[in-house]
Design a protein around this motif. Sequence first.
Motif, PDB file in Angstrom:
ATOM      1  N   THR A 113       0.836  -1.196   0.000  1.00  0.00           N
ATOM      2  CA  THR A 113       0.000   0.000   0.000  1.00  0.00           C
ATOM      3  C   THR A 113       0.874   1.250   0.000  1.00  0.00           C
ATOM      4  O   THR A 113       2.101   1.178   0.168  1.00  0.00           O
ATOM      5  N   ASP A 140       0.519   9.285  -7.448  1.00  0.00           N
ATOM      6  CA  ASP A 140      -0.811   8.968  -6.913  1.00  0.00           C
ATOM      7  C   ASP A 140      -1.891   9.126  -7.982  1.00  0.00           C
ATOM      8  O   ASP A 140      -3.085   9.123  -7.674  1.00  0.00           O
ATOM      9  N   TYR A 186      -3.186   4.967  -6.387  1.00  0.00           N
ATOM     10  CA  TYR A 186      -4.406   5.704  -6.722  1.00  0.00           C
ATOM     11  C   TYR A 186      -5.325   5.742  -5.505  1.00  0.00           C
ATOM     12  O   TYR A 186      -5.493   4.722  -4.818  1.00  0.00           O
ATOM     13  N   PRO A 187      -5.923   6.899  -5.207  1.00  0.00           N
ATOM     14  CA  PRO A 187      -6.674   7.043  -3.950  1.00  0.00           C
ATOM     15  C   PRO A 187      -7.784   6.025  -3.734  1.00  0.00           C
ATOM     16  O   PRO A 187      -8.029   5.619  -2.595  1.00  0.00           O
ATOM     17  N   SER A 188      -8.476   5.598  -4.793  1.00  0.00           N
ATOM     18  CA  SER A 188      -9.589   4.663  -4.602  1.00  0.00           C
ATOM     19  C   SER A 188      -9.161   3.200  -4.670  1.00  0.00           C
ATOM     20  O   SER A 188      -9.998   2.307  -4.484  1.00  0.00           O
ATOM     21  N   SER A 223      -0.922  16.412  -9.038  1.00  0.00           N
ATOM     22  CA  SER A 223      -1.593  15.686  -7.952  1.00  0.00           C
ATOM     23  C   SER A 223      -3.048  16.101  -7.839  1.00  0.00           C
ATOM     24  O   SER A 223      -3.383  17.290  -7.835  1.00  0.00           O
ATOM     25  N   GLN A 240      -5.209  15.783  -5.341  1.00  0.00           N
ATOM     26  CA  GLN A 240      -5.753  16.194  -4.048  1.00  0.00           C
ATOM     27  C   GLN A 240      -7.171  15.631  -3.902  1.00  0.00           C
ATOM     28  O   GLN A 240      -8.121  16.332  -3.579  1.00  0.00           O
ATOM     29  N   TYR A 241      -7.288  14.344  -4.117  1.00  0.00           N
ATOM     30  CA  TYR A 241      -8.577  13.661  -4.218  1.00  0.00           C
ATOM     31  C   TYR A 241      -8.950  13.064  -2.875  1.00  0.00           C
ATOM     32  O   TYR A 241      -8.138  12.367  -2.254  1.00  0.00           O
ATOM     33  N   THR A 242     -10.151  13.336  -2.377  1.00  0.00           N
ATOM     34  CA  THR A 242     -10.581  12.770  -1.102  1.00  0.00           C
ATOM     35  C   THR A 242     -11.972  12.168  -1.238  1.00  0.00           C
ATOM     36  O   THR A 242     -12.692  12.419  -2.201  1.00  0.00           O
ATOM     37  N   ILE A 262     -16.177   5.123  -4.932  1.00  0.00           N
ATOM     38  CA  ILE A 262     -15.572   6.393  -4.529  1.00  0.00           C
ATOM     39  C   ILE A 262     -16.541   7.245  -3.694  1.00  0.00           C
ATOM     40  O   ILE A 262     -16.352   8.449  -3.539  1.00  0.00           O
TER      41      ILE A 262
END
Length: 277
Positions: free
Chosen positions: A43, A73, A87-89, A132, A134-136, A175
């Motif tokens: 991770t 990312d 990747y965030p998801s 980037s 900046q994905y939340t 997501i």
Amino acid sequence: MLMCLMALTASCSDNESDAGYEPILEGKIVSYNEFGGAMVSMTAEDMTKAGFTLGDVVSITLANKEIVSPYYDGYYSPTGDYLFVAYPSYPSICFTANNIGLPAELTGLEGQTVVVRMKEKGGKSDVQQALSMQYTFERKDYSSDEAYANARAVKAGKIPYGRLHRTSSPFNDEIKRASYVSAYLEKNKVRTVLNLADTEEMIEGYDLPAYSHTLWESGNVILCPLKADPTAAEFNERLIEALKELPSHPAPYVVHCLEGKDRTTRAASSAWNWTAP
């Protein structure tokens, strides 16, 4: 199984300033995703603990091959270039060639060991910082429900305003946005969906928000699951056929993939010269 290795010793260390320390991380290929990328058993947190940061250039050893790749990312590499992406998801790191997936000789290797070493510390940090996302997944981080859902009307070409919308998925809640998208579609009285991400089997497995379920049951969801490579002939051929079908269904329309950006942008751009009935 995941292992943190020292270049000069056999044990892990939390002191990355030790002389001779070289960040090395070992894991295995767990599976391949629908886009031909290898999901590995490490991770972003594992990478950080081992001494890697986003924007580093890393060396990846797999199946007796050594491949140099940036660690990002997001999918910030040119189409066809390798990248190692947190990747965030995604639940873990993905190793792939951007948009096209890994070549045949690097597929079908579930269970194979992957070793990641530092090649150039911060070698692509400028790209990472510039692109980037900046994905939340937190609604509070966005200015409105529509922004969180990545939802808006398409204003381009011959398309009358309000006839065509673009969003993230109203079906797949991976997501955490499906209910927000569903509410947006209901508010804007959307009646037909061009879905670029899902198969019928996938949708049947989702817990659908109320209006998304209504759209699905209406028979006005056009399924056109596409891979991420917009240069592939199959991508464009399938998209053109789906766009031709769209006017035979009632307006207003929405086009979406999972997040409402890459495949959705291509589809919305292709529709610029299309006049919605």
